[in-house]
Design a protein around this motif. Structure first.
Motif, mmCIF file in Angstrom:
data_model
loop_
_atom_site.group_PDB
_atom_site.id
_atom_site.type_symbol
_atom_site.label_atom_id
_atom_site.label_comp_id
_atom_site.label_asym_id
_atom_site.label_seq_id
_atom_site.Cartn_x
_atom_site.Cartn_y
_atom_site.Cartn_z
ATOM 1 N N TYR A 198 23.172 42.364 38.989
ATOM 2 C CA TYR A 198 24.558 41.908 38.894
ATOM 3 C C TYR A 198 25.273 42.145 40.220
ATOM 4 O O TYR A 198 24.916 43.026 40.992
ATOM 5 C CB TYR A 198 25.297 42.592 37.742
ATOM 6 C CG TYR A 198 25.286 44.104 37.759
ATOM 7 C CD1 TYR A 198 26.182 44.820 38.538
ATOM 8 C CD2 TYR A 198 24.389 44.816 36.970
ATOM 9 C CE1 TYR A 198 26.183 46.203 38.537
ATOM 10 C CE2 TYR A 198 24.382 46.189 36.955
ATOM 11 C CZ TYR A 198 25.287 46.880 37.753
ATOM 12 O OH TYR A 198 25.289 48.253 37.762
ATOM 13 N N LEU A 199 26.289 41.322 40.472
ATOM 14 C CA LEU A 199 27.107 41.487 41.673
ATOM 15 C C LEU A 199 28.096 42.623 41.466
ATOM 16 O O LEU A 199 28.299 43.449 42.345
ATOM 17 C CB LEU A 199 27.839 40.182 42.007
ATOM 18 C CG LEU A 199 28.732 40.210 43.246
ATOM 19 C CD1 LEU A 199 27.912 40.504 44.498
ATOM 20 C CD2 LEU A 199 29.479 38.896 43.398
ATOM 21 N N VAL A 200 28.698 42.659 40.305
ATOM 22 C CA VAL A 200 29.650 43.720 39.937
ATOM 23 C C VAL A 200 29.506 44.019 38.458
ATOM 24 O O VAL A 200 28.908 43.257 37.706
ATOM 25 C CB VAL A 200 31.121 43.325 40.238
ATOM 26 C CG1 VAL A 200 31.365 43.181 41.719
ATOM 27 C CG2 VAL A 200 31.513 42.064 39.511
ATOM 28 N N SER A 201 30.123 45.124 38.069
ATOM 29 C CA SER A 201 30.126 45.472 36.649
ATOM 30 C C SER A 201 31.462 46.113 36.305
ATOM 31 O O SER A 201 32.298 46.351 37.175
ATOM 32 C CB SER A 201 28.974 46.433 36.326
ATOM 33 O OG SER A 201 29.170 47.661 36.976
ATOM 34 N N GLY A 202 31.630 46.388 35.046
ATOM 35 C CA GLY A 202 32.829 47.058 34.565
ATOM 36 C C GLY A 202 32.589 47.596 33.173
ATOM 37 O O GLY A 202 31.657 47.157 32.483
ATOM 38 N N PRO A 203 33.420 48.545 32.736
ATOM 39 C CA PRO A 203 33.224 49.143 31.408
ATOM 40 C C PRO A 203 33.527 48.193 30.255
ATOM 41 O O PRO A 203 33.095 48.424 29.136
ATOM 42 C CB PRO A 203 34.192 50.331 31.403
ATOM 43 C CG PRO A 203 35.208 50.008 32.446
ATOM 44 C CD PRO A 203 34.535 49.155 33.464
ATOM 45 N N SER A 204 34.258 47.111 30.538
ATOM 46 C CA SER A 204 34.536 46.097 29.517
ATOM 47 C C SER A 204 34.316 44.723 30.144
ATOM 48 O O SER A 204 34.251 44.590 31.376
ATOM 49 C CB SER A 204 35.985 46.209 29.023
ATOM 50 O OG SER A 204 36.881 45.848 30.062
ATOM 51 N N LYS A 205 34.222 43.716 29.302
ATOM 52 C CA LYS A 205 34.055 42.356 29.825
ATOM 53 C C LYS A 205 35.253 41.964 30.686
ATOM 54 O O LYS A 205 35.105 41.335 31.734
ATOM 55 C CB LYS A 205 33.886 41.356 28.678
ATOM 56 C CG LYS A 205 32.550 41.440 27.987
ATOM 57 C CD LYS A 205 32.459 40.397 26.890
ATOM 58 C CE LYS A 205 31.150 40.507 26.141
ATOM 59 N NZ LYS A 205 31.029 39.504 25.067
ATOM 60 N N LYS A 206 36.445 42.366 30.230
ATOM 61 C CA LYS A 206 37.669 42.016 30.966
ATOM 62 C C LYS A 206 37.660 42.646 32.364
ATOM 63 O O LYS A 206 37.945 41.973 33.359
ATOM 64 C CB LYS A 206 38.901 42.470 30.182
ATOM 65 C CG LYS A 206 40.207 42.102 30.843
ATOM 66 C CD LYS A 206 41.397 42.527 30.007
ATOM 67 C CE LYS A 206 42.693 42.126 30.706
ATOM 68 N NZ LYS A 206 43.870 42.483 29.922
ATOM 69 N N GLU A 207 37.331 43.932 32.450
ATOM 70 C CA GLU A 207 37.303 44.599 33.754
ATOM 71 C C GLU A 207 36.178 44.066 34.631
ATOM 72 O O GLU A 207 36.347 43.917 35.851
ATOM 73 C CB GLU A 207 37.182 46.107 33.578
ATOM 74 C CG GLU A 207 38.472 46.734 33.065
ATOM 75 C CD GLU A 207 38.356 48.239 32.918
ATOM 76 O OE1 GLU A 207 38.138 48.911 33.946
ATOM 77 O OE2 GLU A 207 38.484 48.708 31.771
ATOM 78 N N ALA A 208 35.045 43.756 34.043
ATOM 79 C CA ALA A 208 33.936 43.180 34.808
ATOM 80 C C ALA A 208 34.343 41.835 35.397
ATOM 81 O O ALA A 208 34.057 41.538 36.560
ATOM 82 C CB ALA A 208 32.701 43.034 33.926
ATOM 83 N N THR A 209 35.041 41.041 34.613
ATOM 84 C CA THR A 209 35.502 39.730 35.083
ATOM 85 C C THR A 209 36.517 39.891 36.207
ATOM 86 O O THR A 209 36.462 39.163 37.210
ATOM 87 C CB THR A 209 36.096 38.920 33.915
ATOM 88 O OG1 THR A 209 35.077 38.767 32.909
ATOM 89 C CG2 THR A 209 36.575 37.561 34.360
ATOM 90 N N GLN A 210 37.437 40.841 36.075
ATOM 91 C CA GLN A 210 38.409 41.097 37.161
ATOM 92 C C GLN A 210 37.679 41.525 38.430
ATOM 93 O O GLN A 210 38.008 41.065 39.524
ATOM 94 C CB GLN A 210 39.420 42.164 36.736
ATOM 95 C CG GLN A 210 40.471 41.672 35.775
ATOM 96 C CD GLN A 210 41.249 40.488 36.326
ATOM 97 O OE1 GLN A 210 41.110 39.370 35.839
ATOM 98 N NE2 GLN A 210 42.054 40.711 37.335
ATOM 99 N N ASN A 211 36.719 42.410 38.284
ATOM 100 C CA ASN A 211 35.940 42.866 39.443
ATOM 101 C C ASN A 211 35.173 41.698 40.075
ATOM 102 O O ASN A 211 35.033 41.632 41.303
ATOM 103 C CB ASN A 211 34.968 43.972 39.039
ATOM 104 C CG ASN A 211 35.677 45.234 38.600
ATOM 105 O OD1 ASN A 211 36.851 45.441 38.897
ATOM 106 N ND2 ASN A 211 34.975 46.085 37.872
#
Length: 181
Positions: free
Chosen positions: A35-48
């Motif tokens: 993955y290019l980026v990740s996040g603890p939630s789908k919303k945060e991953a999408t923002q990142n």
């Protein structure tokens, strides 16, 4: 350098307690597996992902390249654990951060792209907007300074190039000439 409201296909996949955003057609060498980026939630991953995508696209433009193709993800390669998404980003959303970051940008080039190569170069952008490619490290022991300067009068600067592919080709050619001596 600017782009507004560009959209690139991606997929979200749950990865060990977080959600990873993959760009397989944008980054075909590793985008399927990593993955290019990740996040603890789908919303945060999408923002990142919006920010990371803006940086990646700005980097391409800074490198004198065109924006990468927005090729779709082939449907036959989508698995059950993948959720297809379209990440929309704009340069203006991150312009200040990007403009602070890009002036330090540089490339590392390995001879024949082999990460284990003993021969490496580094390229920095000059005031004219081109890339000065310099030897990064030492050349073979015993290389006479006079012969080296005949091959490369501006050593350690090997060449100046507009595009990364040109820089890579010039560096490979230089190393092959050095090996002949």
């Amino acid at each position: 350098m600017a782009f507004e409201n560009v959209v690139y296909p991606a997929f979200i996949k749950q990865e060990e307690g977080s959600f990873g955003i993959h760009f397989p057609t944008l980054l075909p060498d590793y985008g399927w597996e990593n993955y290019l980026v990740s996040g603890p939630s789908k919303k945060e991953a999408t923002q990142n992902a919006k920010k990371a995508l803006a940086y990646l696209l700005a980097g391409a433009l800074y490198d004198n390249e065109d924006l990468p193709n927005q090729a779709p993800i082939p449907a036959n390669l989508v698995t059950e654990e993948m959720e297809l998404v379209f990440i929309k980003t704009s340069y203006s959303d991150y312009a200040k951060e990007i403009e602070e970051h890009l002036p330090g940008r540089h490339w590392h080039i390995c001879f024949n792209r082999d990460e284990k190569s003993d021969f490496r170069a580094v390229a920095y952008k000059n005031k004219q907007g081109f890339w000065d490619v310099k030897v990064d490290g030492d050349l073979p022991i015993g290389m006479e300074q006079e012969k080296l300067l005949q091959l490369c009068p501006k050593y350690p600067v090997i060449c100046t190039a507009r595009l990364r592919v040109e820089a890579e080709e010039a560096f490979d050619s230089f190393i092959l000439r050095v090996k002949e001596i």
